[in-house]
Design a protein around this motif. Structure first.
Motif, PDB file in Angstrom:
ATOM      1  N   LYS A   1       1.141  -1.080   0.006  1.00 56.69           N
ATOM      2  CA  LYS A   1       0.337  -0.191   0.081  1.00 56.69           C
ATOM      3  C   LYS A   1       1.130   1.610  -0.322  1.00 56.69           C
ATOM      4  O   LYS A   1       1.933   1.268   0.634  1.00 56.69           O
ATOM      5  N   LYS A   2       0.596   2.529  -0.705  1.00 56.37           N
ATOM      6  CA  LYS A   2       0.586   3.384  -0.630  1.00 56.37           C
ATOM      7  C   LYS A   2       0.510   4.821   0.115  1.00 56.37           C
ATOM      8  O   LYS A   2      -0.737   5.240   0.652  1.00 56.37           O
ATOM      9  N   TYR A   3       1.613   5.239   0.520  1.00 58.91           N
ATOM     10  CA  TYR A   3       0.553   6.747   1.519  1.00 58.91           C
ATOM     11  C   TYR A   3       1.284   8.098   1.133  1.00 58.91           C
ATOM     12  O   TYR A   3       1.911   8.042   0.560  1.00 58.91           O
TER      13      TYR A   3
ATOM     14  N   ASP B   1       3.937  10.670  -3.709  1.00 52.25           N
ATOM     15  CA  ASP B   1       4.330  12.106  -3.792  1.00 52.25           C
ATOM     16  C   ASP B   1       2.715  13.053  -4.416  1.00 52.25           C
ATOM     17  O   ASP B   1       2.860  14.137  -4.914  1.00 52.25           O
ATOM     18  N   ASP B   2       2.297  11.825  -4.738  1.00 51.98           N
ATOM     19  CA  ASP B   2       0.642  12.798  -4.696  1.00 51.98           C
ATOM     20  C   ASP B   2      -0.926  11.451  -4.703  1.00 51.98           C
ATOM     21  O   ASP B   2      -0.733  10.859  -4.809  1.00 51.98           O
TER      22      ASP B   2
ATOM     23  N   VAL C   1      -4.201   8.430   2.939  1.00 48.82           N
ATOM     24  CA  VAL C   1      -4.010  10.028   3.220  1.00 48.82           C
ATOM     25  C   VAL C   1      -3.636  10.243   4.367  1.00 48.82           C
ATOM     26  O   VAL C   1      -5.105  10.208   5.061  1.00 48.82           O
ATOM     27  N   LEU C   2      -2.851  10.652   4.812  1.00 48.02           N
ATOM     28  CA  LEU C   2      -3.096  11.821   6.071  1.00 48.02           C
ATOM     29  C   LEU C   2      -2.805  12.466   6.171  1.00 48.02           C
ATOM     30  O   LEU C   2      -1.602  13.176   5.858  1.00 48.02           O
ATOM     31  N   LEU C   3      -3.602  14.059   7.067  1.00 39.67           N
ATOM     32  CA  LEU C   3      -3.634  14.973   7.325  1.00 39.67           C
ATOM     33  C   LEU C   3      -3.363  15.211   8.640  1.00 39.67           C
ATOM     34  O   LEU C   3      -3.795  15.266   9.499  1.00 39.67           O
ATOM     35  N   ASN C   4      -2.083  15.901   8.272  1.00 44.65           N
ATOM     36  CA  ASN C   4      -0.919  16.619  10.120  1.00 44.65           C
ATOM     37  C   ASN C   4      -1.740  18.237   9.715  1.00 44.65           C
ATOM     38  O   ASN C   4      -0.836  18.590   8.832  1.00 44.65           O
TER      39      ASN C   4
END
Ligand code: 5AD
Ligand code: SF4
Length: 471
Positions: A35-37, A67-68, A75-78
């Protein structure tokens, strides 16, 4: 499900700070296999550094970075809470992710963490209106990411774990540093100053200093790994050590970090209140502590400073400022300024302009006051109209920019030490930062990247310098 609670978040007791160690179990180490993050960071250097920890934790779980966000499985938003526009950006991104989840990739996993997760209003909103967000965790339990994410993957239910407490210290979280030559090192977490406009004391908990031994060990390891520079990080670094039951302060720490032999040391952010003469002496004395101080003033009006709860006046700030200028050779000082704090009259704003004329800052981050829910300033009645705030910001920026350029011009012809970081956007050019944190571009060979070299300044611009390598 644990939710944020501002009453608990503003509590400050004398209880000893607990130090825990980061640990994960082996069964988690493959949950991200294949998996990609994508990790998006908003806000300050603290958040950037937290993201370096988050990335390393995700990679320990076998996730691979992309990077996309459109190519990601996770997808994690800090996130950041400091001003309304940081909120708007994160919610805008959530809107785009919702679209992807509905139209393109229903299996997309979305998480939100960082300061916004510590806000009562935001978490309520996510529970009610963003049911499709898979997981939320806060600033106090970042180390729990592997467990929370594992639950989010296994259970078909939104996972929310936000602790509202004074906070502890977690050691041993892995780190994937973005830059191979310069590193952030946390020295103190949280803030006890409770400036009336600021949400940080609620989202980041009480002031708690890392053990000096842990900091020194981290810097020693960075030196042996070839790092050239560290930035010691905290919301208020000069309060370092005040929570210890023994005498050890920021002065002691700076001297001890200096002895590790790291070539360049920066530190931020300093509150004028805790800035001692001893600290000025240490900066002046240690060659590897860089002559650069970030000293937020926020306003030049003593009346507004009082309303802000800043604990100094225009005059006492200027006294400290002049002392730093006088005692540290070639020091550069930068600042933060807020315009449009509730009740700010034209006369108060003129005091700010007047202070800037005196200080002639090398750099200044200027902001429009943004009311943060439940902070004392947000509850004040005489909020300044938006168009007045905008107009003041423009006038302030014109003055601060004038001094950036004027100060940079004084460097033309001088030779400055530069840590070369990489190739700049312009072809065949390198870029780096001087010992006073100024961006400089110059022609040079790629093998200079990662080295500290001498560069002669040839041209000054408002936000950068041009130069040539001194062979
Ligand atoms: N509105 C505008 N600017 C703010 N800052 C902190 N809180 C607010 C707010 N509510 C600014 C201060 C601080 C910097 C990190 O952000 O200038 O020093
Ligand atoms: Fe916010 Fe003031 Fe603490 Fe800085 S010192 S983080 S402005 S409360």
């Amino acid at each position: 499900m644990e939710l944020p609670d501002y009453i608990k978040a503003r509590k400050r007791s004398k209880e000893k700070v607990e130090i825990e160690n980061y640990e994960i179990t082996d069964d988690l180490k493959e949950i991200g296999k294949g998996k990609k993050y994508f990790l998006k960071t908003y806000g300050c250097q603290m958040n950037e550094h937290d993201s370096e920890n988050l990335k390393a934790m995700l990679e320990e779980l076998s996730f691979v970075e992309v990077d996309d966000y459109k190519k990601a499985d996770l997808v994690l938003l800090n996130t950041c809470s400091i001003r309304e526009n940081a909120h708007n950006k994160a919610f805008g991104m959530l809107g785009r992710l919702k679209h992807i989840k509905e139209k393109e990739n229903p299996n997309l996993i979305v998480g939100l963490c960082g300061c916004m997760a510590q806000e009562e209003g935001v978490v309520d909103h996510i529970i009610n209106k963003y049911k499709w967000v898979n997981f939320v965790f806060g600033t106090h339990n970042m180390h729990r990411l592997p467990f929370i994410l594992s639950d989010a993957l296994k259970k078909n239910k939104q996972q929310i774990e936000v602790l509202s407490r004074e906070g502890n210290i977690i050691e041993g979280i892995p780190v994937k540093r973005d830059n191979p030559y310069k590193a952030y090192v946390n020295i103190i977490y949280g803030c006890d100053k409770f400036c009336t406009y600021c949400i940080v004391p609620y989202t980041r908990g009480k002031q708690r200093s890392r053990n000096p031994k842990d900091i020194i060990r981290e810097v020693e390891k960075l030196v042996s790994d070839g790092y050239k520079e560290v930035t010691l990080l905290g919301q208020n670094v000069n309060a370092y050590g005040k929570d210890f039951d023994y005498q050890y302060t920021m002065e002691n720490l700076l001297e001890d970090v200096s002895k590790t032999g790291i070539e360049r040391i920066f530190f931020m952010t300093s509150h004028p209140w805790d800035f001692t003469d001893g600290l000025i002496d240490v900066i002046a004395k240690c060659d590897n502590v860089m002559p650069y101080v970030h000293l937020p003033v926020q306003s030049g009006s003593s009346r507004i400073l009082k309303l802000m709860g800043r604990r100094y006046t225009k005059e006492s700030y200027i006294e400290l400022f002049d002392k730093i200028r006088e005692r540290i050779p070639n020091v550069c000082i930068s600042t933060d300024i807020i315009v449009g704090f509730p009740g700010e009259e034209e006369e108060d704003f003129q005091d700010t302009l007047d202070l800037v004329e005196h200080c002639k800052y090398d750099n200044a981050f200027t902001f429009i006051y943004s009311p943060r829910e439940k902070t004392p300033a947000a509850m004040l009645k005489d909020q300044v109209p938006e168009e007045v705030k905008e107009e003041r910001l423009q006038r302030l920026n014109a003055v601060v920019n004038k001094y950036f350029l004027e100060n940079n011009k004084k460097l033309v012809g001088k030779i400055v030490p530069v840590l070369v970081e990489g190739t700049s956007e312009k072809k065949n050019e390198l870029f780096g930062y001087t010992n006073t944190n100024k961006l400089i571009n110059f022609a040079g060979r790629d093998d200079l990247i990662g080295k500290i070299i001498n560069v002669r300044v040839t041209e000054a611009k408002t936000w950068s310098l041009d130069g040539e390598v001194v062979e």
